[in-house]
Design an enzyme around this catalytic site. Structure first.
Site, short mmCIF file in Angstrom:
data_model
loop_
_atom_site.label_atom_id
_atom_site.label_comp_id
_atom_site.label_asym_id
_atom_site.label_seq_id
_atom_site.Cartn_x
_atom_site.Cartn_y
_atom_site.Cartn_z
N THR A 80 13.60 -2.71 15.26
CA THR A 80 15.01 -2.36 15.43
C THR A 80 15.90 -3.59 15.54
O THR A 80 17.12 -3.46 15.62
CB THR A 80 15.20 -1.51 16.69
OG1 THR A 80 14.77 -2.25 17.83
CG2 THR A 80 14.41 -0.20 16.60
N ARG A 140 8.67 -5.81 20.06
CA ARG A 140 9.02 -7.00 20.83
C ARG A 140 7.99 -8.09 20.56
O ARG A 140 6.84 -7.80 20.23
CB ARG A 140 9.05 -6.68 22.32
CG ARG A 140 10.20 -5.78 22.74
CD ARG A 140 10.23 -5.59 24.25
NE ARG A 140 11.45 -4.95 24.70
CZ ARG A 140 11.65 -3.63 24.75
NH1 ARG A 140 10.66 -2.82 24.38
NH2 ARG A 140 12.79 -3.14 25.16
N ASN A 157 0.83 -1.20 0.00
CA ASN A 157 0.00 0.00 0.00
C ASN A 157 0.87 1.26 0.00
O ASN A 157 2.08 1.20 0.21
CB ASN A 157 -0.93 0.00 1.22
CG ASN A 157 -2.05 -1.01 1.05
OD1 ASN A 157 -2.98 -0.81 0.30
ND2 ASN A 157 -1.95 -2.13 1.77
N HIS A 178 23.71 6.52 10.38
CA HIS A 178 24.97 7.21 10.61
C HIS A 178 25.62 6.67 11.87
O HIS A 178 24.94 6.33 12.85
CB HIS A 178 24.74 8.72 10.77
CG HIS A 178 24.24 9.38 9.53
ND1 HIS A 178 25.07 10.03 8.64
CD2 HIS A 178 23.00 9.48 9.02
CE1 HIS A 178 24.36 10.53 7.65
NE2 HIS A 178 23.09 10.19 7.85
#
Length: 202
Positions: free
Chosen positions: A173, A188, A93, A123
């Site tokens: 992450t 999580r 989408n 970075h």
């Protein structure tokens, strides 16, 4: 004097050439033309047409049965065309942002909600006088059958396993195991899912 003048002119010209070369690493004419055509296709309809337009622009890694329901925002330096791979029967989408500083592998039968962000570069942490340091790029993989809800963000270097679900608004992450449901920021595991299906005895 003439030689000195020429030398004095050569330095700014060299700097200008270096600047233009750096800028045009991010300019992709074929993608620009494809986006003009994609904009003519009504949002939410003719998803298979957009896939064909992106393949025609050079994204050969997009399978023929991929359904894209709006314009993709694709960015990255140099040859971005070889870095994107999307498997058959995947549905994406819009809006959808995919950065292609490193390879992105999206499997078959993946579903991706709107306002999706996938980054492949970050970075390093710099010194006090400039915390945003050098750029580093890492690939991202989304396994077959995964479902990513609306407003999901995926950071560089992450692998999302086969058949996983990433809940709405999650920020991924770290790697997501196959068959897991994850949620939150950072995402999580909140539950484990049934793994039956094609290729798993189901």
């Amino acid at each position: 004097t003439s030689a000195a003048a020429q030398h004095g002119l050569a330095v700014p010209l060299e700097r200008l050439l270096h600047y233009l070369t750096a800028q045009f690493r991010h300019v992709h004419l074929r993608l620009f033309l494809a986006q003009l055509l994609v904009a003519l296709v009504p949002t939410g309809a003719f998803g298979n047409v957009r896939g064909a337009l992106y393949r025609g622009a050079g994204f050969a890694g997009i399978a023929t049965k991929v359904y894209i329901f709006g314009a993709l925002e694709l960015r990255g330096p140099d040859d971005i065309y070889s870095r994107l791979h999307i498997g058959e029967h995947t549905r994406i989408n819009a809006p959808c942002f995919i950065e292609l500083s490193a390879p992105v592998q999206i499997g078959t039968r993946v579903s991706i909600g709107h306002h999706f962000v996938l980054a492949t570069s970050d970075h390093t942490q710099g010194p006090e006088w400039q915390r945003c340091g050098e750029v580093e790029s890492k690939p991202v993989t989304i396994g077959d059958g995964a479902w990513l809800g609306a407003r999901v963000t995926v950071v560089p270097g992450v692998t999302i396993g086969r058949g996983a679900i990433v809940s709405v608004g999650s920020v991924v992450t770290r790697d997501v195991p196959a068959g897991a449901m994850v949620a939150g920021n950072p995402a999580r595991v909140i539950s484990w899912l049934d793994q039956r299906g094609p290729g798993n005895g189901g």
